[in-house]
Design a protein around this motif. Structure first.
Motif, PDB file in Angstrom:
ATOM      1  N   ARG A   5      12.686   4.976  20.216  1.00 15.44           N
ATOM      2  CA  ARG A   5      13.421   4.320  21.285  1.00 15.44           C
ATOM      3  C   ARG A   5      12.474   3.564  22.202  1.00 15.44           C
ATOM      4  O   ARG A   5      12.774   2.459  22.656  1.00 15.44           O
ATOM      5  CB  ARG A   5      14.217   5.343  22.111  1.00 15.44           C
ATOM      6  N   ASP A 284      18.002   7.173  28.883  1.00 14.61           N
ATOM      7  CA  ASP A 284      18.475   8.459  28.376  1.00 14.61           C
ATOM      8  C   ASP A 284      19.385   9.152  29.377  1.00 14.61           C
ATOM      9  O   ASP A 284      20.361   9.800  29.000  1.00 14.61           O
ATOM     10  CB  ASP A 284      17.284   9.359  28.039  1.00 14.61           C
ATOM     11  N   GLY A 288      22.361   7.704  27.690  1.00 13.64           N
ATOM     12  CA  GLY A 288      22.333   8.795  26.717  1.00 13.64           C
ATOM     13  C   GLY A 288      23.056  10.041  27.169  1.00 13.64           C
ATOM     14  O   GLY A 288      23.570  10.806  26.344  1.00 13.64           O
ATOM     15  N   LEU A 291      26.403   9.030  25.883  1.00 12.51           N
ATOM     16  CA  LEU A 291      26.461   8.491  24.526  1.00 12.51           C
ATOM     17  C   LEU A 291      25.862   9.429  23.485  1.00 12.51           C
ATOM     18  O   LEU A 291      26.369   9.523  22.365  1.00 12.51           O
ATOM     19  CB  LEU A 291      25.762   7.135  24.467  1.00 12.51           C
ATOM     20  N   ASP A 292      24.788  10.133  23.816  1.00 15.32           N
ATOM     21  CA  ASP A 292      24.199  11.037  22.832  1.00 15.32           C
ATOM     22  C   ASP A 292      25.171  12.129  22.394  1.00 15.32           C
ATOM     23  O   ASP A 292      25.305  12.395  21.188  1.00 15.32           O
ATOM     24  CB  ASP A 292      22.901  11.652  23.375  1.00 15.32           C
ATOM     25  N   VAL A 295      27.728  10.496  20.055  1.00 17.07           N
ATOM     26  CA  VAL A 295      27.204  10.044  18.756  1.00 17.07           C
ATOM     27  C   VAL A 295      26.537  11.177  17.988  1.00 17.07           C
ATOM     28  O   VAL A 295      26.705  11.291  16.774  1.00 17.07           O
ATOM     29  CB  VAL A 295      26.214   8.874  18.958  1.00 17.07           C
ATOM     30  N   SER A 296      25.795  12.042  18.698  1.00 15.65           N
ATOM     31  CA  SER A 296      24.983  13.062  18.017  1.00 15.65           C
ATOM     32  C   SER A 296      25.397  14.496  18.315  1.00 15.65           C
ATOM     33  O   SER A 296      24.901  15.416  17.674  1.00 15.65           O
ATOM     34  CB  SER A 296      23.504  12.889  18.393  1.00 15.65           C
ATOM     35  N   LYS A 323      31.166  15.105  19.137  1.00 15.65           N
ATOM     36  CA  LYS A 323      30.479  14.180  18.236  1.00 15.65           C
ATOM     37  C   LYS A 323      31.487  13.346  17.437  1.00 15.65           C
ATOM     38  O   LYS A 323      32.376  13.868  16.785  1.00 15.65           O
ATOM     39  CB  LYS A 323      29.571  14.960  17.278  1.00 15.65           C
ATOM     40  N   TYR A 384      20.758  -2.522  22.258  1.00 17.44           N
ATOM     41  CA  TYR A 384      20.391  -1.102  22.330  1.00 17.44           C
ATOM     42  C   TYR A 384      21.447  -0.236  21.641  1.00 17.44           C
ATOM     43  O   TYR A 384      21.122   0.686  20.878  1.00 17.44           O
ATOM     44  CB  TYR A 384      20.241  -0.693  23.795  1.00 17.44           C
ATOM     45  N   PHE A 385      22.704  -0.547  21.887  1.00 25.00           N
ATOM     46  CA  PHE A 385      23.780   0.190  21.215  1.00 25.00           C
ATOM     47  C   PHE A 385      23.709  -0.017  19.705  1.00 25.00           C
ATOM     48  O   PHE A 385      23.986   0.902  18.932  1.00 25.00           O
ATOM     49  CB  PHE A 385      25.145  -0.268  21.738  1.00 25.00           C
ATOM     50  N   VAL A 388      20.211   1.931  18.533  1.00 30.90           N
ATOM     51  CA  VAL A 388      20.051   3.357  18.828  1.00 30.90           C
ATOM     52  C   VAL A 388      21.303   4.163  18.493  1.00 30.90           C
ATOM     53  O   VAL A 388      21.203   5.324  18.072  1.00 30.90           O
ATOM     54  CB  VAL A 388      19.662   3.553  20.310  1.00 30.90           C
ATOM     55  N   TYR A 389      22.477   3.564  18.641  1.00 24.29           N
ATOM     56  CA  TYR A 389      23.720   4.328  18.480  1.00 24.29           C
ATOM     57  C   TYR A 389      24.576   3.867  17.297  1.00 24.29           C
ATOM     58  O   TYR A 389      25.773   4.150  17.242  1.00 24.29           O
ATOM     59  CB  TYR A 389      24.522   4.285  19.781  1.00 24.29           C
TER      60      TYR A 389
END
Length: 511
Positions: A5, A284, A288, A291-292, A295-296, A323, A384-385, A388-389
């Motif tokens: 990142r 982050d 994040g 979003l983290d 997504v994760s 998620k 970035y989206f 990273v996502y």
């Protein structure tokens, strides 16, 4: 993950400095054929009829009536509750593909849970039907700051896990009653900013904070922990509503469900390693953080490390539920911010979100009362989206220029801002962004949460001194209408149109 990142962020800053403003001449035909253009409002900001037909107070109502919006309230607002047909006619004349609006929870379910208000149900059915009849897609947000006050009083709203069940039942009513016509659902509006402004700094509803962090006086709150707790419950409520929609409604109604965040873009103030690392830390935390998990399945490691026990942990089952609980991401974006590392904040014993991030945020100043024109910031968010996502489908739900409210109708700065950002958006799409739509904030001059009616974002001026609240198109409305109808008109040409309109007798009456 963090290293990749960081290196990506540095490359992106360098690339955007080259590509900014490369698409200032374009038409809507340069965008994908299925790309959606619209404009938006939200319930308390535009509807009015605050005491009518069974509606009960919301937290925003309480906030406004305490005098926190320059003494203004949404009791009447733009009176779209009664004037929705007139407004839909304006949308048709403008050429909108879609209208983004929110449903007032306290109008539809006055007690927060339980019986549905027939008059509230009737209003939203009428609005949706009027939009559909005229070929305009309704894009509906379920929560836009206005929690029923009764739930805030009963269990402190988003600070309690009880909100997950009540929000899901509210969403269920909306899906059941409107989902045969509404295909785009957004659960929550800019959850990251809502919890920071409402539970850390305390300058929006429900106005909770604690010294020394609040930007205003708050009667109660804890800035150190409550933003993380409320944010956690927002994510769980979103995931619960999304799971319900996908399980019970999506196969029959063929719609989509997503969540909206405020899409900050951060760039390092200098090219020092410290500022570059600090910039990634800001991403982050501000992006994040929401979003983290989506997504994760979990918060970023740096967020968990710096917030420690103050941020709740997801159970394994909750990780699975959160998620992937979206079909699209909505982004509200207005400007970019430069980041300078401030390690002293990370060392302080008094902790809140800003201390956990450990940076100084430096905004570029625009003209007084206006945002600077920085379309590379929107490009940065979209890239970035993408990188990273996983390049999810994205709708730009809010983008627009703040200006001092006045009757001149000649908002050249707004046209220049919108044109520049739409050009940046087009560049991002050509570079592979999965952006699907763009909504200007706002369709009308609405009640703004802090400024009240002192500032405006609208394409249309609303004459608050006129008992009929007559609407008048600004230069930006003419420019956007020309663009939506396939014309590549310049701001000067739009200005000529506006001057001609202003020469009409009905426009002269408000000068």
């Amino acid at each position: 993950m963090v290293g990749s990142r960081l290196s990506f962020s540095l490359c992106l800053v360098l690339n955007l400095s080259v590509t900014a403003f490369s698409s200032l001449e374009f038409s809507r035909y340069d965008f994908p054929t299925d790309f959606i253009f619209g404009a938006g409002t939200s319930a308390y900001q535009v509807e009015g009829a605050a005491f009518q037909d069974g509606r009960t107070p919301s937290t925003w109502y309480t906030f406004a009536h305490a005098g926190h919006a320059h003494g203004a309230t949404g009791d009447i607002a733009c009176d779209e509750y009664h004037k929705y047909k007139e407004d839909v006619k304006l949308m048709v004349e403008t050429g909108l593909d879609a209208y983004r609006f929110s449903i007032s929870w306290s109008r539809l379910i006055p007690n927060g849970r339980g019986p549905v208000n027939p008059k509230g149900l009737e209003y939203y059915n009428n609005l949706i039907n009027e939009l559909i009849k005229h070929g305009i897609e309704p894009h509906v947000t379920l929560f836009h700051v206005d929690l029923p006050q009764v739930l805030e009083d009963e269990y402190e709203g988003w600070l309690s896990r009880r909100i997950v069940k009540d929000f899901t039942e509210f969403a269920d009513v909306c899906f059941r009653e409107f989902g045969d016509r509404v295909l785009h659902w957004t659960t929550l509006n800019e959850g990251n900013v809502f919890v920071l402004a409402g539970y850390d700094m305390g300058f929006i509803p429900p106005q909770r904070c604690s010294p020394p962090f609040g930007l205003t006086f708050c009667a109660k709150g804890n800035s150190s922990s409550e933003p993380y707790i409320a944010g956690h419950h927002l994510l769980l409520a979103h995931a619960s509503a999304a799971r319900l929609y996908k399980k019970k409604y999506q196969d029959k109604q063929h719609g989509f469900i997503g969540i909206n965040i405020f899409g900050y873009w951060f760039a390092p103030l200098t090219n020092t390693t410290e500022d570059i690392i600090a910039t990634q830390r800001a991403k982050d935390f501000y992006l994040g953080w929401f979003l983290d998990p989506l997504v994760s399945g979990d918060y970023p490691e740096i967020v968990k490390k710096n917030a420690g026990a103050r941020i709740p942990a997801f159970t394994k089952n909750e990780c699975k539920q959160v998620k992937g609980s979206f079909d699209f991401i909505g982004i509200n974006h207005y400007l970019a911010i430069h980041i300078k590392d401030n390690p002293e904040k990370l060392k302080t014993d008094q902790r809140n979100f800003a201390a956990d991030v450990g940076v100084d945020m430096i905004s570029t100043l625009g003209p007084p009362g206006q945002y600077p024109v920085m379309p590379w910031g929107l490009q940065g968010v979209l890239e970035y989206f993408k990188q990273v996502y996983g390049n999810p489908p994205i709708y730009i739900h809010e983008n627009g220029q703040q200006m001092k409210r006045n009757t001149t109708l000649n908002d050249t700065a707004r046209v220049e801002y919108i044109q520049a950002y739409m050009g940046g958006l087009l560049d991002a799409i050509r570079n592979g962004s999965n952006a699907r739509g763009y909504f200007i904030w706002s369709f009308l001059d609405v009640l703004e949460i802090i400024e009240g009616y002192e500032s405006s974002y609208g394409l249309y001026y609303v004459d608050l001194d006129d008992p009929d609240l007559k609407r008048y198109p600004k230069l930006s409305a003419h420019w956007y209408s020309g663009f939506l109808k396939g014309k590549n008109i310049t701001p000067d040409e739009a200005n000529d149109i506006t001057k001609n309109k202003m020469a009409l007798s009905n426009a002269r009456s408000i000068q």
